[in-house]
Design an enzyme around this catalytic site. Structure first.
Site, short mmCIF file in Angstrom:
data_model
loop_
_atom_site.label_atom_id
_atom_site.label_comp_id
_atom_site.label_asym_id
_atom_site.label_seq_id
_atom_site.Cartn_x
_atom_site.Cartn_y
_atom_site.Cartn_z
N THR A 500 21.42 -13.88 -38.31
CA THR A 500 22.75 -13.93 -37.70
C THR A 500 23.40 -15.27 -38.02
O THR A 500 22.73 -16.22 -38.45
CB THR A 500 22.68 -13.77 -36.18
OG1 THR A 500 22.07 -14.92 -35.59
CG2 THR A 500 21.89 -12.52 -35.80
N CYS A 501 24.70 -15.35 -37.77
CA CYS A 501 25.42 -16.59 -38.06
C CYS A 501 25.42 -17.53 -36.87
O CYS A 501 26.12 -18.54 -36.87
CB CYS A 501 26.86 -16.28 -38.48
SG CYS A 501 27.86 -15.61 -37.14
N ASP A 502 24.66 -17.19 -35.83
CA ASP A 502 24.64 -17.98 -34.60
C ASP A 502 23.47 -18.95 -34.61
O ASP A 502 22.34 -18.57 -34.95
CB ASP A 502 24.52 -17.03 -33.40
CG ASP A 502 24.96 -17.67 -32.10
OD1 ASP A 502 24.45 -18.76 -31.79
OD2 ASP A 502 25.80 -17.09 -31.41
N SER A 503 23.72 -20.19 -34.23
CA SER A 503 22.64 -21.19 -34.21
C SER A 503 21.57 -20.85 -33.18
O SER A 503 20.45 -21.36 -33.26
CB SER A 503 23.21 -22.58 -33.94
OG SER A 503 23.90 -22.61 -32.69
N ASN A 549 26.92 -9.80 -34.49
CA ASN A 549 27.09 -9.70 -35.94
C ASN A 549 27.00 -8.26 -36.45
O ASN A 549 26.84 -8.03 -37.66
CB ASN A 549 26.07 -10.55 -36.68
CG ASN A 549 26.50 -12.00 -36.82
OD1 ASN A 549 25.69 -12.87 -37.10
ND2 ASN A 549 27.78 -12.28 -36.65
#
Length: 635
Positions: A500-503, A549
């Site tokens: 995913t693009c989430d930290s 996402n």
């Protein structure tokens, strides 16, 4: 320890497989993780072989693997232990377990539980109207209980009475005083007598992560005064003989056995006093809370338990028997709503590692004429470290030197290339120090966190938010183990990053011999695919995932043992995960219209001569293929 001395027993100990696995998982001589479907040697097969067959059938990863034999084993085990302990203690009541489907509502899971529990009269619990609709359709046993919890509207109550009309043992648990008038009114309207349970609000607080669901300020339950008023109301309306069950619940995943003992001590007294007051109770429902030892520590950590199933059952039966004997009341039938302990072990998520993220760099750091002294000093520190290995001293020096270099860069003294050289050498120094610390028995306090700080991340093809939601949301420890190469010593410490693009899309809480750690040991990646298994995901994780996402549900396979097959198993069913089109539809997009819209754009560019007609067709076909494809990365 050298790699040649590493054994599969070392891996079992490192990943605590014997502890959290409850005998269902082991390692074979090939170094592959195996499944033992009956918590013993018989029925063992290789998970790597399951993966191989999945790939041959075109099943893409990540994927959920369900070992339904383990699910059935868990149902049999909890019923067997209760029955044997009841007989051993001369307890006069029966055990009627129910499975709360909120833990995992997947139809295939509920079907297996019902079938495995049929001879034990094992029932179901529902906590909402949709769950009750499922329960009414799934379980047609007239001996098994159906327990109804949660907030209830008129339709919920009418569905329960419908179940009574067709001969089901459906017990409506009163959890709010306002529900009493509703059930009295509806039972008169429909002309059906309900079976009623009273949920008590215990003064005894629970423990663990969900302790807030118990105690005097709990969301659900009646106080003692409300229970007595409820009894009088039901009697006044001719339903006094319908009160059959007393229920309490002190939380989920209870780590400490003492909490159960204290709750049963209080709940048992309330039950006995109600019976003495003429309330015709038959069932004593202690709710859920039976925990799973996720981290294998056998402690009171939130992710562990300091008791076994046998200890739990023995304490429940002994404590309740003693109270009833002292109070002179008949031993009630015992009901539990254990879901996590039944379903957690049967399911795992298998993901392929698609890359390694670390701070290493091959930037050229060779000495050049006129370079800044900070660069020269950093290089000299690295050379000195390899000659003398003064770890602590070098660590202190490079930290200070890097800080000075960054300040110099901000003032325009260092060039971009010089900063790059300093950062590259700095990273090499820290990695070298870390490599020396990993096998060291005595690590200076200041360097304790360095191993984790410099660790790599293995990029894995899955979404934490979809497949390991509790790991992200509440810090739940889930066992993570390599599927293969367990006869080799793991030489890389890493955490896990998802795609995913989430930290926050990461797992950085792992099992350790003394508790938990932020990294775990894995093998260096090679040419062969490397798979990691995330285990004990059968409870809640299967049904709580979100659409972050737009990564949808995973592909899923159902595996059964087959000792006559040379592989020891067969894949009974493959359930395809969600396609891109499916998850987009869930979010109110229209994939057909999307494809049509793109085609119009491409056709316009073809008409303008910007795109060749043949190329335009390929672009549209590719777009439509992607809509039909799996949401996760293709290998």
């Amino acid at each position: 320890m050298t790699m040649s001395k590493w054994t599969i027993n070392d891996s079992k100990k490192l990943y605590k497989i014997n502890q959290w696995g409850e005998g269902y998982f082991s390692v074979n001589s090939l170094g592959n993780l195996t499944v033992r479907t009956e918590s013993k040697k018989s029925g063992e097969f290789d998970i790597a072989s399951v993966i191989k067959e999945m790939k041959e059938q075109g099943v893409k990863f990540p994927a959920v693997i369900r070992f339904h034999d383990i699910l059935r084993s868990r149902v049999r085990l909890i019923n067997k232990v209760f029955r044997e302990t009841i007989e051993e203690y001369d307890y006069e009541g029966r055990y009627y377990g129910v499975y709360p489907i909120k833990v995992n509502q997947m139809r295939e899971v509920v079907e297996e539980i019902i079938d495995a529990g049929l001879k034990y009269d094992y029932g179901l619990e529902a906590g909402s109207k949709p769950e009750l609709l499922a329960v009414l359709a799934m379980n047609d046993s007239k001996k098994a209980l159906t327990i109804l919890n949660g907030y209830k509207d008129d339709d919920y109550m009418k569905l329960a009475l419908l179940g009574r009309e067709v001969g089901r043992k459906i017990i409506i648990v009163i959890e709010k005083f306002s529900e009493i008038k509703k059930i009295i009114r509806l039972s008169k309207e429909v002309g059906v007598e309900p079976l009623i349970g009273l949920r008590g609000k215990m003064s005894v607080p629970g423990c663990g992560r969900w302790s807030g669901s118990s105690g005097e300020r709990a969301k659900f339950g009646l106080s003692v005064s409300e229970m007595l008023q409820a009894v009088e109301l039901f009697r006044a309306n001719g339903l006094g003989d319908c009160i059959k069950l007393f229920h309490f619940h002190i939380g989920s995943q209870i780590p400490e056995i003492r909490s159960f003992k204290e709750a049963i001590s209080e709940g048992g007294r309330i039950y006995a006093k109600l019976v003495q007051a003429g309330v015709p109770l038959e069932y004593f429902d202690i709710g859920g809370g039976l925990g799973v030892d996720y981290d294998g520590t056998r402690t009171i950590n939130d992710s562990s338990t300091n008791y076994s199933l046998s200890e739990y059952v023995a304490d429940v039966i002994y404590s309740l028997k003693q109270i009833c004997d002292l109070e002179g009341v008949t031993h009630p039938n015992i009901v539990t709503e254990s879901g996590r302990a039944v379903t957690a072990h049967h399911s795992c998520v298998v993901t392929n590692v698609i890359g390694k993220i670390d701070a290493t760099s091959d930037f050229n750091t060779k000495k050049v004429t006129g370079e800044h002294i900070f660069v020269s000093n950093m290089r000299e520190l690295e050379e000195d470290l390899h000659n003398n290995e003064r770890l602590q001293e070098t660590y202190n020096d490079v930290i200070q030197l890097k800080e000075s270099a960054l300040n110099a860069f901000k003032l325009g003294i260092l060039s971009l290339e010089e900063r790059a050289k300093i950062e590259t050498i700095y990273t090499r120094v820290l990695n070298y120090i870390t490599s020396k610390l990993i096998d060291s028995d005595k690590v200076p306090e200041e360097l304790q966190s360095l191993v984790d700080d410099t660790s790599a991340k293995y990029l894995c093809n899955f979404s934490v938010f979809q497949s390991a939601a509790d790991s992200w949301a509440i810090g739940q420890v889930l066992p993570v183990v390599p599927i293969t190469r367990l006869h080799e010593k793991p030489t890389v410490n890493c955490s896990i990053a998802d795609i995913t693009c989430d930290s926050d899309g990461k797992i950085d809480k792992f099992i350790d011999e003394t508790g938990h750690r932020t990294t775990f040991p894995v093998h260096e990646l090679g040419e062969e695919d490397y798979y990691l298994g995330i285990f004990l995901t059968g409870a809640y994780q299967d049904v709580m995932g979100d659409m972050h996402n737009l990564f949808g549900r995973l592909n899923e396979v159902h595996v059964f043992k087959d000792e006559e097959d040379e592989s020891g198993f067969y894949i009974e069913e493959v359930i395809k995960g969600q396609s891109c089109a499916k998850v987009l539809s869930t979010m109110q997009y229209n994939p057909q219209y999307m494809a049509y819209s793109l085609k119009k754009v491409v056709d316009r560019e073809v008409a303008r001569g910007k795109i060749q007609p043949r190329r335009g067709v390929k672009l549209v076909d590719f777009y439509e293929d992607c809509l039909r494809s799996y949401t996760y990365l293709e290998s």
